[in-house]
Every structure is written in structure tokens, then in C-alpha cells.
Design a protein around this motif. Structure first.
Motif, PDB file in Angstrom:
ATOM      1  N   GLU A 184     -17.850  19.019   3.846  1.00 17.35           N
ATOM      2  CA  GLU A 184     -17.909  19.868   2.655  1.00 17.35           C
ATOM      3  C   GLU A 184     -16.564  19.875   1.914  1.00 17.35           C
ATOM      4  O   GLU A 184     -16.534  19.851   0.677  1.00 17.35           O
ATOM      5  N   ALA A 185     -15.480  19.897   2.661  1.00  9.56           N
ATOM      6  CA  ALA A 185     -14.162  19.912   2.010  1.00  9.56           C
ATOM      7  C   ALA A 185     -13.990  18.666   1.143  1.00  9.56           C
ATOM      8  O   ALA A 185     -13.503  18.745   0.007  1.00  9.56           O
ATOM      9  N   VAL A 186     -14.433  17.520   1.655  1.00  8.65           N
ATOM     10  CA  VAL A 186     -14.281  16.294   0.866  1.00  8.65           C
ATOM     11  C   VAL A 186     -15.285  16.279  -0.297  1.00  8.65           C
ATOM     12  O   VAL A 186     -14.946  15.896  -1.417  1.00  8.65           O
ATOM     13  N   HIS A 187     -16.505  16.724  -0.034  1.00  8.36           N
ATOM     14  CA  HIS A 187     -17.508  16.768  -1.112  1.00  8.36           C
ATOM     15  C   HIS A 187     -17.041  17.649  -2.266  1.00  8.36           C
ATOM     16  O   HIS A 187     -17.223  17.324  -3.437  1.00  8.36           O
ATOM     17  N   SER A 188     -16.433  18.766  -1.911  1.00 12.47           N
ATOM     18  CA  SER A 188     -15.923  19.669  -2.949  1.00 12.47           C
ATOM     19  C   SER A 188     -14.809  18.961  -3.743  1.00 12.47           C
ATOM     20  O   SER A 188     -14.749  19.049  -4.972  1.00 12.47           O
ATOM     21  N   PHE A 189     -13.973  18.226  -3.021  1.00 11.42           N
ATOM     22  CA  PHE A 189     -12.904  17.475  -3.689  1.00 11.42           C
ATOM     23  C   PHE A 189     -13.493  16.381  -4.599  1.00 11.42           C
ATOM     24  O   PHE A 189     -13.011  16.159  -5.717  1.00 11.42           O
ATOM     25  N   VAL A 190     -14.553  15.730  -4.133  1.00  9.42           N
ATOM     26  CA  VAL A 190     -15.203  14.690  -4.948  1.00  9.42           C
ATOM     27  C   VAL A 190     -15.716  15.321  -6.248  1.00  9.42           C
ATOM     28  O   VAL A 190     -15.532  14.784  -7.341  1.00  9.42           O
ATOM     29  N   ARG A 191     -16.328  16.492  -6.121  1.00  7.44           N
ATOM     30  CA  ARG A 191     -16.864  17.150  -7.323  1.00  7.44           C
ATOM     31  C   ARG A 191     -15.722  17.533  -8.278  1.00  7.44           C
ATOM     32  O   ARG A 191     -15.837  17.366  -9.492  1.00  7.44           O
ATOM     33  N   GLN A 192     -14.623  18.003  -7.712  1.00  5.55           N
ATOM     34  CA  GLN A 192     -13.466  18.337  -8.573  1.00  5.55           C
ATOM     35  C   GLN A 192     -12.936  17.091  -9.290  1.00  5.55           C
ATOM     36  O   GLN A 192     -12.526  17.150 -10.446  1.00  5.55           O
ATOM     37  N   THR A 193     -12.935  15.985  -8.551  1.00  2.00           N
ATOM     38  CA  THR A 193     -12.446  14.730  -9.148  1.00  2.00           C
ATOM     39  C   THR A 193     -13.351  14.314 -10.311  1.00  2.00           C
ATOM     40  O   THR A 193     -12.867  13.892 -11.367  1.00  2.00           O
ATOM     41  N   ILE A 194     -14.662  14.463 -10.112  1.00  2.00           N
ATOM     42  CA  ILE A 194     -15.600  14.136 -11.202  1.00  2.00           C
ATOM     43  C   ILE A 194     -15.366  15.094 -12.379  1.00  2.00           C
ATOM     44  O   ILE A 194     -15.404  14.691 -13.549  1.00  2.00           O
ATOM     45  N   ALA A 195     -15.070  16.348 -12.068  1.00  2.00           N
ATOM     46  CA  ALA A 195     -14.792  17.321 -13.143  1.00  2.00           C
ATOM     47  C   ALA A 195     -13.567  16.898 -13.942  1.00  2.00           C
ATOM     48  O   ALA A 195     -13.560  16.977 -15.179  1.00  2.00           O
ATOM     49  N   GLN A 196     -12.543  16.422 -13.247  1.00  2.00           N
ATOM     50  CA  GLN A 196     -11.332  15.973 -13.964  1.00  2.00           C
ATOM     51  C   GLN A 196     -11.638  14.769 -14.846  1.00  2.00           C
ATOM     52  O   GLN A 196     -11.116  14.633 -15.942  1.00  2.00           O
ATOM     53  N   LEU A 197     -12.503  13.889 -14.349  1.00  2.00           N
ATOM     54  CA  LEU A 197     -12.771  12.657 -15.097  1.00  2.00           C
ATOM     55  C   LEU A 197     -13.829  12.842 -16.184  1.00  2.00           C
ATOM     56  O   LEU A 197     -13.753  12.226 -17.247  1.00  2.00           O
ATOM     57  N   TYR A 198     -14.832  13.700 -15.922  1.00  2.00           N
ATOM     58  CA  TYR A 198     -15.987  13.788 -16.831  1.00  2.00           C
ATOM     59  C   TYR A 198     -16.325  15.199 -17.290  1.00  2.00           C
ATOM     60  O   TYR A 198     -17.289  15.389 -18.037  1.00  2.00           O
ATOM     61  N   GLY A 199     -15.595  16.185 -16.781  1.00  2.00           N
ATOM     62  CA  GLY A 199     -15.875  17.561 -17.193  1.00  2.00           C
ATOM     63  C   GLY A 199     -16.745  18.307 -16.184  1.00  2.00           C
ATOM     64  O   GLY A 199     -17.407  17.703 -15.334  1.00  2.00           O
ATOM     65  N   GLU A 200     -16.740  19.626 -16.334  1.00  2.00           N
ATOM     66  CA  GLU A 200     -17.412  20.509 -15.369  1.00  2.00           C
ATOM     67  C   GLU A 200     -18.928  20.312 -15.345  1.00  2.00           C
ATOM     68  O   GLU A 200     -19.556  20.384 -14.293  1.00  2.00           O
ATOM     69  N   ASP A 201     -19.513  20.080 -16.512  1.00  2.00           N
ATOM     70  CA  ASP A 201     -20.969  19.971 -16.561  1.00  2.00           C
ATOM     71  C   ASP A 201     -21.445  18.751 -15.759  1.00  2.00           C
ATOM     72  O   ASP A 201     -22.350  18.857 -14.915  1.00  2.00           O
ATOM     73  N   MET A 223     -26.754  19.510   5.198  1.00  2.00           N
ATOM     74  CA  MET A 223     -27.388  19.799   3.891  1.00  2.00           C
ATOM     75  C   MET A 223     -27.209  21.261   3.469  1.00  2.00           C
ATOM     76  O   MET A 223     -27.386  21.578   2.295  1.00  2.00           O
ATOM     77  N   ALA A 224     -26.884  22.105   4.420  1.00  2.00           N
ATOM     78  CA  ALA A 224     -26.696  23.526   4.085  1.00  2.00           C
ATOM     79  C   ALA A 224     -25.394  23.766   3.318  1.00  2.00           C
ATOM     80  O   ALA A 224     -25.194  24.835   2.739  1.00  2.00           O
ATOM     81  N   MET A 225     -24.529  22.777   3.321  1.00  2.00           N
ATOM     82  CA  MET A 225     -23.236  22.939   2.631  1.00  2.00           C
ATOM     83  C   MET A 225     -23.430  22.842   1.108  1.00  2.00           C
ATOM     84  O   MET A 225     -24.216  22.015   0.630  1.00  2.00           O
ATOM     85  N   GLU A 226     -22.674  23.639   0.408  1.00  2.00           N
ATOM     86  CA  GLU A 226     -22.884  23.768  -1.039  1.00  2.00           C
ATOM     87  C   GLU A 226     -22.814  22.438  -1.794  1.00  2.00           C
ATOM     88  O   GLU A 226     -23.580  22.199  -2.721  1.00  2.00           O
ATOM     89  N   ASN A 227     -21.868  21.594  -1.399  1.00  2.00           N
ATOM     90  CA  ASN A 227     -21.653  20.367  -2.175  1.00  2.00           C
ATOM     91  C   ASN A 227     -22.240  19.112  -1.541  1.00  2.00           C
ATOM     92  O   ASN A 227     -21.939  18.000  -1.972  1.00  2.00           O
ATOM     93  N   ILE A 228     -23.047  19.290  -0.507  1.00  2.00           N
ATOM     94  CA  ILE A 228     -23.716  18.128   0.113  1.00  2.00           C
ATOM     95  C   ILE A 228     -25.156  18.110  -0.384  1.00  2.00           C
ATOM     96  O   ILE A 228     -25.926  19.020  -0.121  1.00  2.00           O
ATOM     97  N   ASN A 229     -25.490  17.055  -1.124  1.00  2.00           N
ATOM     98  CA  ASN A 229     -26.782  17.019  -1.832  1.00  2.00           C
ATOM     99  C   ASN A 229     -27.719  15.943  -1.306  1.00  2.00           C
ATOM    100  O   ASN A 229     -28.624  15.510  -2.012  1.00  2.00           O
ATOM    101  N   GLY A 230     -27.454  15.497  -0.085  1.00  2.00           N
ATOM    102  CA  GLY A 230     -28.344  14.480   0.449  1.00  2.00           C
ATOM    103  C   GLY A 230     -27.612  13.641   1.462  1.00  2.00           C
ATOM    104  O   GLY A 230     -26.472  13.949   1.844  1.00  2.00           O
ATOM    105  N   ALA A 231     -28.271  12.571   1.884  1.00  2.00           N
ATOM    106  CA  ALA A 231     -27.681  11.730   2.924  1.00  2.00           C
ATOM    107  C   ALA A 231     -27.971  10.265   2.652  1.00  2.00           C
ATOM    108  O   ALA A 231     -29.040   9.910   2.156  1.00  2.00           O
ATOM    109  N   LEU A 232     -26.985   9.434   2.994  1.00  2.00           N
ATOM    110  CA  LEU A 232     -27.191   7.992   3.054  1.00  2.00           C
ATOM    111  C   LEU A 232     -27.200   7.674   4.540  1.00  2.00           C
ATOM    112  O   LEU A 232     -26.212   7.899   5.241  1.00  2.00           O
ATOM    113  N   VAL A 233     -28.335   7.183   5.008  1.00  2.00           N
ATOM    114  CA  VAL A 233     -28.568   7.071   6.444  1.00  2.00           C
ATOM    115  C   VAL A 233     -28.674   5.601   6.838  1.00  2.00           C
ATOM    116  O   VAL A 233     -29.439   4.851   6.225  1.00  2.00           O
TER     117      VAL A 233
END
Ligand code: PEP
Length: 250
Positions: A184-201, A223-233
Motif C-alpha cells: 500500500e505504501a508503494v501504491h500510494s506513492f505511485v498514485r502521487q507520482t501520477i498526480a504530479q505527472l497528470y494531475g489529481e483527477d 485488495m482491502a488496501m485503499e490504493n490496491i485496485n487489482g492483481a497481476l497474477v
């Protein structure tokens, strides 16, 4: 919130056409009432066989790689035009096995990402750190570099067809899974990185899958983590007995 769960199976270099067909048919039957978005990515030689089975179902058709050029003298490569011709909808790019065993760098991966997006494919862009990079405290630096490099020149509109898969390399095929909190910590960071590059929306909408020894036993807690939206298995996608419970996690 337009986010949803997206569970994808990467069959890697496994199975003949008959074996792929059998697995695909079982998944079609078992996932018919599944609530999430699904994908399978067979080996190139088995894509057409699987396509005939999953066409019109809730399972998307993926490829595991593509060439960085549309066509031409590229012995041994497979083009986006050929993938489109056999019904592929999604291309997995930048998988750690491509990065590390076949020395694909961010520049090459970026070329493939842009080409796939130009031809209307959905792209699953894989990122993730090696164990030594994690131990050296470089997780964020590595992920940021791979995201920025992989998406260089990708427009905000095209980003709508991009999924990020965070796959710590030390967790792939090893049986070791990141704890839900570490992932989750990394997923949250990934989302922040996308926000920096493309905006919050854009950041709030992008689907971020986790990959690395996902199994029926750990799928729900990840999957219960806020920023985990699926799995590559990987491994667990090779048997319906293990993929179906992940795909139908509760
Ligand atoms: C993968 O290869 O993308 C993967 C996550 O493999 P596994 O599930 O076997 O760790």
C-alpha cells in the motif's frame, strides 16, 4: 470514484494450445458471475485459440509483450498490428522478466507503450524494485523513474488506457509477498507520482494492480488496501483452482 478491481493472469511461457483452451474454458464458466474486470495473457502462439473461447465474455484478451516497431525486418518479434488482428485488447509491458532477463530499459519500454496506445490497446505497465534496491532505500526512486520513463510523451487522454502494475521483483515467483502495508505504501506513492505527472483527477482514476506471489490466501487482504485496485497474477493464474478464488476474492 470510477475505480474498480482488475484481476489479470499472466500465463508466461506455459501451456500448449489445448492446455490453454482448457484453462480458458474453465475460467469462462467460473468467472461468468464474477464482479471484477478480468484478463488472461497467454503465450503468443495460444492467443488465437484462447480468443475464440473468451470472445464475448467478461474476460479480456492480453499479450505479454510487443515489438517497439509496427512492422518490418525484426526477426522474432510480434507487432501490434498482428496482435490487433487476432483480437488482443491489452498488452503487458515492462514486466520484470523483460526488464531483467531481456534487458529492456525504460526507453525501449516507452517506445512500446506509446505504440500500443497509438493503436488503441490498453497497456499494463509493470514497475518494481529489485531486492537490493529495496534494501538500499531506493523503492520510490526506482518506481518514479520507471513510471516517468515508461510514460514519457503519453498524453493525459492516453493515460486512461494505462494500468500500472506494481510488482516488487523479489516477490515475483518466489512465494514471498509484500505485506499489504508495504504494498500500500508503494501504491500510494505511485498514485502521487501520477498526480504530479497528470494531475489529481487522473491519479484518482488510475488502476494500480499489485503483483508478486498473489494467492487465494492473501488476495483479499491486499485488495482491502485503499490504493490496491487489482492483481497481476503469475503462478497462481495457471490453475483455475487458484486463479478463480483470487478473481472472486471477497
Ligand atoms: C508476475 O509474473 O507478474 C507475477 C506476479 O508472478 P507470480 O504471481 O508468480 O509472483
Amino acid at each position: 470514484m470510477s475505480r474498480y478491481y482488475y484481476i489479470a493472469g499472466n500465463w508466461k511461457m506455459h501451456y500448449t494450445r489445448a492446455q490453454s483452451a482448457e484453462l480458458a474454458q474453465t475460467l469462462v464458466n467460473e468467472l461468468r458471475d464474477g464482479k471484477h474486470k478480468y484478463l488472461v495473457a497467454p503465450s503468443f502462439t495460444n492467443i488465437e485459440t484462447v480468443s475464440a473461447i473468451i470472445e464475448g465474455t467478461n474476460i479480456r484478451l492480453g499479450a505479454q509483450n510487443c515489438a517497439p516497431e509496427e512492422q518490418g525486418a525484426h526477426t522474432g518479434e510480434v507487432s501490434v498490428l498482428q496482435l490487433k488482428d487476432i483480437g488482443v485488447q491489452t498488452i503487458i509491458l515492462g514486466h520484470s522478466e523483460r526488464r531483467h532477463s531481456y534487458k529492456e530499459d525504460d526507453t525501449l519500454i516507452n517506445k512500446k507503450v506509446k505504440l500500443a496506445l497509438k493503436h488503441g490497446f490498453e497497456v499494463i505497465l509493470c514497475i518494481g524494485e529489485l531486492l537490493e534496491e529495496r534494501e538500499a532505500g531506493k523503492v520510490e526512486e526506482v518506481c518514479k523513474t520507471q513510471i516517468a520513463g515508461g510514460l514519457e510523451g503519453v498524453t493525459a487522454a492516453e493515460l486512461g488506457n494505462v494500468v500500472i502494475a506494481y510488482e516488487p521483483v523479489w516477490a515475483i515467483g518466489t512465494g514471498k509477498t509484500a505485506t499489504p502495508q508495504d504494498a500500500e505504501a508503494v501504491h500510494s506513492f505511485v498514485r502521487q507520482t501520477i498526480a504530479q505527472l497528470y494531475g489529481e483527477d487522473a491519479a484518482s482514476k488510475i488502476i494500480i494492480q499489485y503483483g508478486g506471489s498473489v494467492k487465494p490466501e492473501n488476495a483479499a487482504e491486499l485488495m482491502a488496501m485503499e490504493n490496491i485496485n487489482g492483481a497481476l497474477v503469475g503462478g497462481a493464474s495457471l490453475k483455475a483452482d487458484t486463479f478463480v478464488p483470487i478473481a472472486k476474492f471477497a
